[in-house]
Write an enzyme that holds these catalytic residues in place. Structure first.
Site, PDB file in Angstrom:
ATOM      1  N   THR A 155       0.430  -1.670   0.163  1.00  0.00           N
ATOM      2  CA  THR A 155       0.071   0.128   0.296  1.00  0.00           C
ATOM      3  C   THR A 155       0.685   1.618   0.200  1.00  0.00           C
ATOM      4  O   THR A 155       2.166   1.142  -0.580  1.00  0.00           O
ATOM      5  CB  THR A 155      -1.104  -0.452   1.046  1.00  0.00           C
ATOM      6  OG1 THR A 155      -2.060   0.874   1.143  1.00  0.00           O
ATOM      7  CG2 THR A 155      -0.338   0.117   2.537  1.00  0.00           C
ATOM      8  N   LYS A 186       3.344   1.877  -3.864  1.00  0.00           N
ATOM      9  CA  LYS A 186       3.058   0.778  -4.815  1.00  0.00           C
ATOM     10  C   LYS A 186       4.507   0.337  -6.067  1.00  0.00           C
ATOM     11  O   LYS A 186       4.433  -0.120  -7.101  1.00  0.00           O
ATOM     12  CB  LYS A 186       1.667   0.880  -5.420  1.00  0.00           C
ATOM     13  CG  LYS A 186       0.533   0.887  -4.236  1.00  0.00           C
ATOM     14  CD  LYS A 186      -0.836   0.863  -4.535  1.00  0.00           C
ATOM     15  CE  LYS A 186      -1.865   0.968  -3.627  1.00  0.00           C
ATOM     16  NZ  LYS A 186      -3.008   1.113  -3.513  1.00  0.00           N
ATOM     17  N   ALA A 194      -7.637  12.838 -10.100  1.00  0.00           N
ATOM     18  CA  ALA A 194      -7.282  11.661 -12.036  1.00  0.00           C
ATOM     19  C   ALA A 194      -5.308  11.537 -10.967  1.00  0.00           C
ATOM     20  O   ALA A 194      -4.387  11.664 -11.519  1.00  0.00           O
ATOM     21  CB  ALA A 194      -6.495  12.420 -12.461  1.00  0.00           C
ATOM     22  N   GLY A 195      -5.646  11.326  -9.737  1.00  0.00           N
ATOM     23  CA  GLY A 195      -4.766  10.910  -9.266  1.00  0.00           C
ATOM     24  C   GLY A 195      -4.379   9.206  -9.266  1.00  0.00           C
ATOM     25  O   GLY A 195      -5.441   8.619  -9.796  1.00  0.00           O
ATOM     26  N   GLY A 196      -3.218   8.532  -8.308  1.00  0.00           N
ATOM     27  CA  GLY A 196      -2.882   6.872  -8.236  1.00  0.00           C
ATOM     28  C   GLY A 196      -4.777   5.690  -8.339  1.00  0.00           C
ATOM     29  O   GLY A 196      -4.276   5.183  -9.170  1.00  0.00           O
ATOM     30  N   ALA A 197      -5.181   6.566  -7.530  1.00  0.00           N
ATOM     31  CA  ALA A 197      -6.191   5.883  -7.494  1.00  0.00           C
ATOM     32  C   ALA A 197      -7.299   5.560  -8.520  1.00  0.00           C
ATOM     33  O   ALA A 197      -7.928   4.637  -9.251  1.00  0.00           O
ATOM     34  CB  ALA A 197      -6.943   6.587  -6.189  1.00  0.00           C
ATOM     35  N   VAL A 231      -5.777  19.759 -14.930  1.00  0.00           N
ATOM     36  CA  VAL A 231      -6.580  19.090 -16.019  1.00  0.00           C
ATOM     37  C   VAL A 231      -5.730  18.319 -16.684  1.00  0.00           C
ATOM     38  O   VAL A 231      -5.726  17.267 -16.679  1.00  0.00           O
ATOM     39  CB  VAL A 231      -7.706  20.556 -16.852  1.00  0.00           C
ATOM     40  CG1 VAL A 231      -6.873  20.940 -17.860  1.00  0.00           C
ATOM     41  CG2 VAL A 231      -8.694  19.271 -17.189  1.00  0.00           C
ATOM     42  N   TYR A 249     -14.360   4.774   2.800  1.00  0.00           N
ATOM     43  CA  TYR A 249     -14.989   4.328   2.989  1.00  0.00           C
ATOM     44  C   TYR A 249     -14.832   4.809   4.536  1.00  0.00           C
ATOM     45  O   TYR A 249     -14.036   5.225   4.774  1.00  0.00           O
ATOM     46  CB  TYR A 249     -15.126   2.711   3.551  1.00  0.00           C
ATOM     47  CG  TYR A 249     -13.308   1.721   4.446  1.00  0.00           C
ATOM     48  CD1 TYR A 249     -12.378   2.019   3.148  1.00  0.00           C
ATOM     49  CD2 TYR A 249     -13.750   1.529   5.601  1.00  0.00           C
ATOM     50  CE1 TYR A 249     -11.697   1.979   3.495  1.00  0.00           C
ATOM     51  CE2 TYR A 249     -12.417   2.070   5.917  1.00  0.00           C
ATOM     52  CZ  TYR A 249     -11.203   1.144   5.124  1.00  0.00           C
ATOM     53  OH  TYR A 249     -10.338   1.249   6.144  1.00  0.00           O
ATOM     54  N   GLY A 264     -16.562   2.923  -0.433  1.00  0.00           N
ATOM     55  CA  GLY A 264     -15.914   1.992  -0.959  1.00  0.00           C
ATOM     56  C   GLY A 264     -15.428   0.183   0.122  1.00  0.00           C
ATOM     57  O   GLY A 264     -14.499   0.471  -0.131  1.00  0.00           O
TER      58      GLY A 264
HETATM   59  P1  ATR Z   1      -4.879   9.116  -4.613  1.00  0.00           P
HETATM   60  O1  ATR Z   1      -3.683   7.284  -4.912  1.00  0.00           O
HETATM   61  O2  ATR Z   1      -5.980   8.651  -3.976  1.00  0.00           O
HETATM   62  O3  ATR Z   1      -5.669   8.451  -5.922  1.00  0.00           O
HETATM   63  P2  ATR Z   1      -3.592  11.254  -4.617  1.00  0.00           P
HETATM   64  O4  ATR Z   1      -2.349  10.530  -6.399  1.00  0.00           O
HETATM   65  O5  ATR Z   1      -2.398  12.059  -4.399  1.00  0.00           O
HETATM   66  O6  ATR Z   1      -4.122  10.045  -4.421  1.00  0.00           O
HETATM   67  O7  ATR Z   1      -4.343  11.960  -5.428  1.00  0.00           O
HETATM   68  C1  ATR Z   1      -5.621  12.371  -5.179  1.00  0.00           C
HETATM   69  C2  ATR Z   1      -6.449  12.940  -6.370  1.00  0.00           C
HETATM   70  O8  ATR Z   1      -7.807  13.636  -5.339  1.00  0.00           O
HETATM   71  C3  ATR Z   1      -6.345  14.083  -7.011  1.00  0.00           C
HETATM   72  O9  ATR Z   1      -7.382  13.872  -8.117  1.00  0.00           O
HETATM   73  C4  ATR Z   1      -7.211  15.497  -6.819  1.00  0.00           C
HETATM   74  O10 ATR Z   1      -6.501  16.240  -7.360  1.00  0.00           O
HETATM   75  P3  ATR Z   1      -5.264  17.248  -8.181  1.00  0.00           P
HETATM   76  O11 ATR Z   1      -4.870  16.381  -8.845  1.00  0.00           O
HETATM   77  O12 ATR Z   1      -6.109  18.337  -8.908  1.00  0.00           O
HETATM   78  O13 ATR Z   1      -4.600  17.976  -6.924  1.00  0.00           O
HETATM   79  C5  ATR Z   1      -8.092  15.227  -5.953  1.00  0.00           C
HETATM   80  N1  ATR Z   1      -8.167  15.607  -5.059  1.00  0.00           N
HETATM   81  C6  ATR Z   1      -8.146  16.217  -3.331  1.00  0.00           C
HETATM   82  N2  ATR Z   1      -8.816  17.189  -2.716  1.00  0.00           N
HETATM   83  C7  ATR Z   1      -9.462  17.338  -3.468  1.00  0.00           C
HETATM   84  C8  ATR Z   1     -10.432  18.566  -3.663  1.00  0.00           C
HETATM   85  N3  ATR Z   1     -10.683  18.718  -2.533  1.00  0.00           N
HETATM   86  N4  ATR Z   1     -11.550  18.276  -4.475  1.00  0.00           N
HETATM   87  C9  ATR Z   1     -10.849  17.980  -5.670  1.00  0.00           C
HETATM   88  N5  ATR Z   1      -9.818  17.034  -5.864  1.00  0.00           N
HETATM   89  C10 ATR Z   1      -9.323  16.600  -5.043  1.00  0.00           C
END
Ligand code: ATR
Length: 284
Positions: free
Chosen positions: A59, A63, A125-128, A151, A224, A247
């Site tokens: 985790t 990863k 659009a992060g890792g998840a 974006v 979750y 989740g």
């Molecule tokens: P994870 O592994 O959970 O995906 P991550 O890679 O750090 O974590 O990605 C976090 C995601 O949550 C990103 O898409 C982030 O948006 P940005 O890339 O624009 O920063 C999004 N995110 C976090 N807080 C947010 C909020 N308050 N409103 C909208 N998007 C949010």
């Protein structure tokens, strides 16, 4: 059999409880420990396997390192660019898998939230978010809109799936769709909205127009809570969305897929969800 989950932090991981419950269901004897990654990840994992470990989950924040470590990669791991499951093969080499996206698909199917040819909105659009796109398309989703504050991150993911995945800013999505929906009150915005941002962890809402959420067929949050509801699924339910889910099922389903990879046995996800929900509520 010996298993573990590697991460940092790791003390709060529910994986041992989940896998022990799976094992009791199918009559297997196993140990499953939490291992805090406080030395180089590759060394720690190699030591674990050399000491007789059969498989492990990986985790945050390891990863990508697990991806680099694996000798062989499943198609899903390859596409996600990340590995959450490692298995020691008979010849001693290490295979890497990613069960996060397939776990989401399995849970959506269990909940009947995945219509054939669905149009899906992914927030984040992060890792998840990155890891769920391909499994959703393979499960029959027709089109994905991915919206993110930054974006370009969404555009980079969408570029791998031309004509199937489209990237948008919150502003453009809000303006174009809210205008359309305000004229056509019967229109469905999306069959399914998936919150793959980390906003629910921070207990804030992503900046999406309420009207778009209100007109969705269903809403799912990858996060979750002990209550079975996040700030976002609660928001959707208050707006009148009939089908919402947090989740927890994805957490259990991705674990079940790891368990199947290691043991060849398929536990009953619903039983473990009920067990874990009771545990979380009691602890809360
Ligand atoms: P994870 O592994 O959970 O995906 P991550 O890679 O750090 O974590 O990605 C976090 C995601 O949550 C990103 O898409 C982030 O948006 P940005 O890339 O624009 O920063 C999004 N995110 C976090 N807080 C947010 C909020 N308050 N409103 C909208 N998007 C949010």
């Amino acid at each position: 059999m010996r298993f573990a989950v590697f991460g940092n932090p790791i003390a709060h991981s529910l994986s041992p409880l989940i896998h022990e419950h799976f094992a009791s269901q199918v009559g297997l004897n196993l140990t499953y420990e939490r291992i805090l990654v406080d030395r180089p990840f590759a060394t720690m994992v190699t030591d674990f396997f050399e000491a007789g470990g059969n498989g492990c989950n990986v985790t945050v924040p390891c990863k990508l390192e697990a991806f680099a470590l694996a000798t062989r990669l499943s198609d899903n791991a390859q596409a996600a660019g990340a590995v959450n499951t490692l298995k020691r093969d008979d010849d001693g080499s290490i295979s890497g898998f990613n069960t996060d996206g397939p776990g989401l698909v399995r849970d959506l199917q269990r909940l009947h939230l995945l219509k054939d040819k669905a149009r899906v909105l992914i927030l984040g659009a992060g890792g998840a978010a990155q890891g769920i796109v391909r499994p959703l398309l393979e499960a029959g989703v027709a089109h994905i809109t991915m919206v993110n504050r930054q974006v370009t991150k969404a555009a980079n993911i969408a570029a791998h799936f031309p004509s199937k995945v489209e990237a948008q800013s919150y502003q453009s999505l809000n303006e174009s769709l809210a205008a359309k929906l305000s004229h056509d009150h019967q229109a469905v915005s999306f069959d399914l909205i998936i919150n793959a941002t980390s906003s629910s962890l921070l207990h804030v809402l992503p900046p999406i127009e309420a009207l778009i959420v209100q007109q969705a067929g269903a809403v799912y949050d990858l996060m979750y809570t002990p209550q079975g509801e996040t700030i976002f699924t609660r928001f959707a339910r208050d707006l009148g969305v009939g089908k919402t889910a947090d989740g927890i099922g994805m957490l259990i389903a991705q674990a079940a897929l790891s368990f199947e990879i290691w043991t060849g046995k398929r536990p009953d996800i619903a039983k473990t969800i009920a067990y874990l929900q009771a545990y979380l509520q009691e602890r809360h």
